[in-house]
Design an enzyme around this catalytic site. Structure first.
Site, PDB file in Angstrom:
ATOM      1  N   LEU A  14       0.858  -1.190   0.000  1.00 40.05           N
ATOM      2  CA  LEU A  14       0.000   0.000   0.000  1.00 40.05           C
ATOM      3  C   LEU A  14       0.888   1.232   0.000  1.00 40.05           C
ATOM      4  O   LEU A  14       1.918   1.253   0.675  1.00 40.05           O
ATOM      5  CB  LEU A  14      -0.902  -0.017   1.230  1.00 40.05           C
ATOM      6  CG  LEU A  14      -1.688   1.229   1.642  1.00 40.05           C
ATOM      7  CD1 LEU A  14      -2.934   0.813   2.435  1.00 40.05           C
ATOM      8  CD2 LEU A  14      -0.861   2.203   2.507  1.00 40.05           C
ATOM      9  N   ASP A  57       0.195   5.675  -1.465  1.00 34.89           N
ATOM     10  CA  ASP A  57      -0.615   6.897  -1.400  1.00 34.89           C
ATOM     11  C   ASP A  57      -2.121   6.651  -1.284  1.00 34.89           C
ATOM     12  O   ASP A  57      -2.690   5.913  -2.095  1.00 34.89           O
ATOM     13  CB  ASP A  57      -0.424   7.737  -2.667  1.00 34.89           C
ATOM     14  CG  ASP A  57       1.020   8.044  -2.978  1.00 34.89           C
ATOM     15  OD1 ASP A  57       1.911   7.563  -2.269  1.00 34.89           O
ATOM     16  OD2 ASP A  57       1.252   8.766  -3.955  1.00 34.89           O
ATOM     17  N   GLN A  88      -3.137   3.443  -3.490  1.00 35.34           N
ATOM     18  CA  GLN A  88      -2.225   2.731  -4.372  1.00 35.34           C
ATOM     19  C   GLN A  88      -1.963   1.344  -3.797  1.00 35.34           C
ATOM     20  O   GLN A  88      -1.643   1.194  -2.616  1.00 35.34           O
ATOM     21  CB  GLN A  88      -0.927   3.509  -4.488  1.00 35.34           C
ATOM     22  CG  GLN A  88      -1.064   4.874  -5.145  1.00 35.34           C
ATOM     23  CD  GLN A  88      -1.102   4.773  -6.650  1.00 35.34           C
ATOM     24  OE1 GLN A  88      -0.089   4.672  -7.306  1.00 35.34           O
ATOM     25  NE2 GLN A  88      -2.303   4.786  -7.207  1.00 35.34           N
ATOM     26  N   SER A  95      -1.368   7.916  -8.659  1.00 37.61           N
ATOM     27  CA  SER A  95      -2.243   8.640  -7.733  1.00 37.61           C
ATOM     28  C   SER A  95      -3.115   9.698  -8.394  1.00 37.61           C
ATOM     29  O   SER A  95      -2.798  10.217  -9.462  1.00 37.61           O
ATOM     30  CB  SER A  95      -1.402   9.294  -6.639  1.00 37.61           C
ATOM     31  OG  SER A  95      -0.820   8.327  -5.822  1.00 37.61           O
TER      32      SER A  95
END
Length: 483
Positions: free
Chosen positions: A34, A36, A52, A96
């Site tokens: 994991l 952003d 993310q 992102s």
């Protein structure tokens, strides 16, 4: 596109769920990597949050958008991944971005990342929409911004979009050809055709000292009458107690000119003083609150003990923001109190040049509030996650001569060692509110004046909490809840 078999997924989940360092009340990947947080929004009464996500980590790099939703910001349910790399403009990841309500459609705006046959980066800004808030359809004419503007490199990403006075605006992080970080402002009538307005701020603009070679993850928003650019500059050199992480996160506070795109601003201020905090995302909910969630991690730091169990990183708890004394104050959202159980309370405890341990104040998942007051004392603080002999401990203390609050994790277990400090104005009272969750600690000083977000990896058995004072007497009121 790489697919994960049901068998592989089951095996990975069994391995992940057996890890002691899995968190109890923080968002973390079901498996894999994991980073952003993305697309934070309240839509039709429900909070949606994306992040993310690389489910194949650490073997391959395939960046998805994971998707969770909640009615209370505390209890989250996992949905299917919202975005998976499947098109020519995102072959190396759906990077992102943000989310907006576009005429009743939940709309995601993100960066498509590509490495071409020569290994060079290409970046494209793209959109995807959903009618049911779960299944997303990518715009057939993606990308909506195909070219990096002249004078900038292909480090051009992380669009944050909002509506102002009937028009859409986008803040996007980038890098000049001189390798200086900058945030650009774009404008659109329909989210499809975008025009560049100008530079909001940059590493060598308006007297700002050099502040890095790349600015990532911008948020541009109004809070209590102030326009704020929140971003993550890369390449900032340490300066005393400041800028001691690999990459930093902070903000400029001022006034935005929507016609020129320029922000009139003062000094850069770090948002969080801890070891792990990056890429926060801000949203306004239907109550008018400005909410923030961050990644409790730093790019290019992946040597966590959880990697061997095929998962890495987590998000912070959700925070509400306010401005006080021209500074952002952060506090956990009110809903965090839903997690409290088994309150233990002590009032007016005097600690006189000693260390004490109190009944029922211990654990690895808890909330702790300590209100200290004193007249004459050199140092006082809290020792967290201690073993019986204090060979392992995480130390949080205040030094009245230095006027600094200090977080020391040099003996915190398997985590990286180090110390983080920040100055607190001379006072005779200090409030500490902290949240421990297996392998994370989030600390809020003086009702959000300063925060420290960090990962620690002590042994399962290290659950003692001690309070101490040196060189004088301190009075403390204590509240503790299990979570």
């Amino acid at each position: 596109m790489t697919k994960i078999s049901i068998k592989t997924s089951r095996e990975l989940n069994e391995k992940v769920n057996g890890d002691y360092y899995r968190l109890k009340y923080h968002l973390m990947p079901s498996v894999g990597f994991l980073n952003d947080p993305n697309g934070f929004i309240q839509f039709n009464g429900e909070y949606h949050l994306f992040y993310q996500f690389n489910p194949l980590y650490p073997k391959d790099k395939m960046v998805y958008w994971a998707h969770v939703k909640s009615s209370d910001l505390i209890h989250w349910s996992m949905l299917s991944p919202a975005l998976c790399p499947s098109e020519w403009y995102e072959t190396h990841g759906c990077y992102s971005g943000s989310a907006v309500n576009n005429n009743g459609k939940l709309t995601l705006i993100y960066t498509g990342n590509v490495k071409n046959e020569l290994g060079k980066r290409e970046t494209y800004q793209c959109i995807a929409q959903s009618i049911d808030c779960e299944h997303f359809v990518k715009y057939k004419n993606n990308p909506v911004i195909s070219n990096v503007p002249k004078g900038y490199t292909t480090h051009f990403r992380d669009p944050k979009v909002w509506k102002y006075d009937g028009l859409w605006y986008m803040a996007i992080g980038t890098q000049t050809e001189k390798e200086e970080g900058v945030v650009l402002l774009y404008r659109s009538e329909d989210l499809l055709a975008w025009n560049k307005i100008g530079e909001v701020a940059g590493a060598n603009i308006n007297g700002l000292d050099y502040l890095g070679y790349m600015w990532e993850c911008p948020n541009l928003f109004n809070l209590d009458g102030k326009d704020i650019l929140l971003f993550c500059p890369q390449g900032v050199e340490p300066k005393g107690d400041l800028y001691n992480n690999r990459y930093q996160c902070g903000y400029l506070l001022g006034k935005l000119d929507y016609k020129t795109g320029k922000l009139a601003y003062g000094d850069f201020i770090e948002l969080d003083r801890g070891f792990e905090f990056y890429a926060p995302q801000v949203t306004q909910d239907e109550k008018g609150r400005l909410l923030l969630v961050g990644w409790m991690g730093i790019p290019e730091e992946e040597d966590s003990p959880t990697v061997k169990n095929n998962w890495l990183h987590c998000l912070t708890i959700i925070r509400e923001l306010h401005i006080k004394n021209n500074k952002i104050y952060q506090n956990p959202v009110e809903e965090i109190k839903l997690l409290r159980t088994n309150e233990t309370r002590y009032d007016n405890v005097l600690i006189n040049n000693e260390q004490i341990k109190l009944d029922n104040i211990y654990g690895d998942c808890f909330e702790l509030i300590c209100d200290f007051s004193w007249e004459n004392v050199l140092e006082f603080g809290i020792k967290l996650r201690c073993d019986d002999k204090e060979n392992e401990k995480t130390l949080l203390y205040y030094n009245t001569e230095e006027k600094k609050i200090i977080l020391d994790r040099c003996k915190s277990g398997l985590s990286k060692t180090g110390v983080r400090k920040c100055e607190i104005e001379k006072c005779k009272k200090l409030s500490i509110r902290l949240f421990m969750d297996k392998s994370s600690v989030e600390i809020f000083i003086n009702k959000g004046e300063e925060t420290f977000s960090s990962r620690i990896y002590p042994k399962k058995e290290s659950k003692n909490i001690f309070f101490y004072a040196k060189g004088g007497i301190v009075n403390v009121n204590i509240k503790h809840w299990n979570i």
